[in-house]
Enzyme design. Structure first.
Site, PDB file in Angstrom:
ATOM      1  N   GLU A 131     -38.417   6.025  43.938  1.00 65.03           N
ATOM      2  CA  GLU A 131     -39.717   5.642  44.492  1.00 65.03           C
ATOM      3  C   GLU A 131     -39.794   6.024  45.964  1.00 65.03           C
ATOM      4  OE1 GLU A 131     -40.107   1.529  45.731  1.00 65.03           O
ATOM      5  OE2 GLU A 131     -38.367   1.013  44.449  1.00 65.03           O
ATOM      6  N   ASP A 156     -34.049   3.542  39.988  1.00 65.38           N
ATOM      7  CA  ASP A 156     -35.193   3.176  40.824  1.00 65.38           C
ATOM      8  C   ASP A 156     -35.475   4.351  41.748  1.00 65.38           C
ATOM      9  OD1 ASP A 156     -36.935   2.152  42.714  1.00 65.38           O
ATOM     10  OD2 ASP A 156     -35.854   0.276  42.995  1.00 65.38           O
ATOM     11  N   ASP A 189     -36.724  -8.838  38.260  1.00 62.32           N
ATOM     12  CA  ASP A 189     -35.692  -7.979  38.847  1.00 62.32           C
ATOM     13  C   ASP A 189     -35.387  -8.514  40.230  1.00 62.32           C
ATOM     14  OD1 ASP A 189     -37.384  -5.831  40.736  1.00 62.32           O
ATOM     15  OD2 ASP A 189     -38.460  -6.348  38.904  1.00 62.32           O
TER      16      ASP A 189
END
Length: 231
Positions: A121, A119, A30
């Site tokens: 986080e 994503d 990624d």
């Protein structure tokens, strides 16, 4: 996403160690603009089968390398998808899902496009959980996920760590039956997964390695990876 469950049940060996398993399972990376120019042909020759590419962040940032990376991966014959870095403190999940979709985060059943990834986080610039309670965070993720699903027909992959998910969602089990999991853990084994998931679909096992960006594995074989890209 019941298909994910059936295809991953066919995997003969559970993920254990990147040293032992990465030869048998499709390898991925990624990347974002932080990696600069990525030579995807070299990555392909080095065994990379899939890539997640940063497209957006919050509702104000589009990655300047997204188009070049996405086209480069496509031309190299790498199965690819886009990811969105969430800022739950700045706007609703639906607003950010729509921003993501408008700037490269879409999905089509073409066999080469992975579902978009959320994503979610650690906050890079503030409170770990972005100032949201666990219940508010679960609602935010659900808002993003349902909006993405309503526009594409697939649920987004959720990228997170077990530690962050436990702390900031109260270890919610609400998404295990719908959203594929992409777990980040830089160790020789995956360890405990967040509640609701009995397996992970992708494993980010290192933040550097022989290929650009973070290093990932798919929990299955190449046929299974292609099936996810077909929906």
């Amino acid at each position: 996403m019941r298909l994910l469950y059936s295809l991953l049940l066919c995997a003969t060996v559970a993920l254990a160690s990147p040293t032992l398993q990465k030869r048998a399972q499709p390898k991925g990376i990624d990347v974002s603009h932080f990696q600069g120019t990525v030579n995807f042909n070299t990555a392909k020759a080095n065994g990379i089968s899939f890539a997640y590419i940063k497209a957006t962040e919050g509702t104000t940032f589009t990655d300047p390398s997204f188009s070049a990376n996405y086209v480069g991966a496509t031309n190299a014959g790498i199965i690819r998808g886009a990811y969105h870095f969430a800022h739950p403190d700045s706007s609703s999940g639906a607003t950010q899902a729509n921003f993501f979709l408008a700037h490269g985060g879409g999905w089509s059943s073409d066999g080469i496009t992975l579902p978009g990834a959320l994503d979610i986080e650690y906050n890079p610039s503030g409170a770990e959980c972005y100032g949201l309670s666990a219940s508010a965070m679960v609602s935010w993720v659900r808002d993003f996920s349902n909006t993405y699903h309503s526009k594409t027909g697939v649920y987004p992959v959720i990228y997170t760590t077990t530690d962050w998910w436990t702390t900031c969602t109260g270890n919610s089990a609400a998404f295990g039956s719908t959203n594929p999991l992409w777990i980040a853990r830089y160790a020789s084994s995956i360890g405990t997964l967040p509640a609701g998931w009995s397996f992970t679909t992708f494993w980010q096992y290192a933040d550097s390695g022989p290929n650009p960006g973070d290093q990932d594995l798919f929990n299955g074989d190449m046929t299974g990876l292609q099936k996810i890209a077909k929906g």
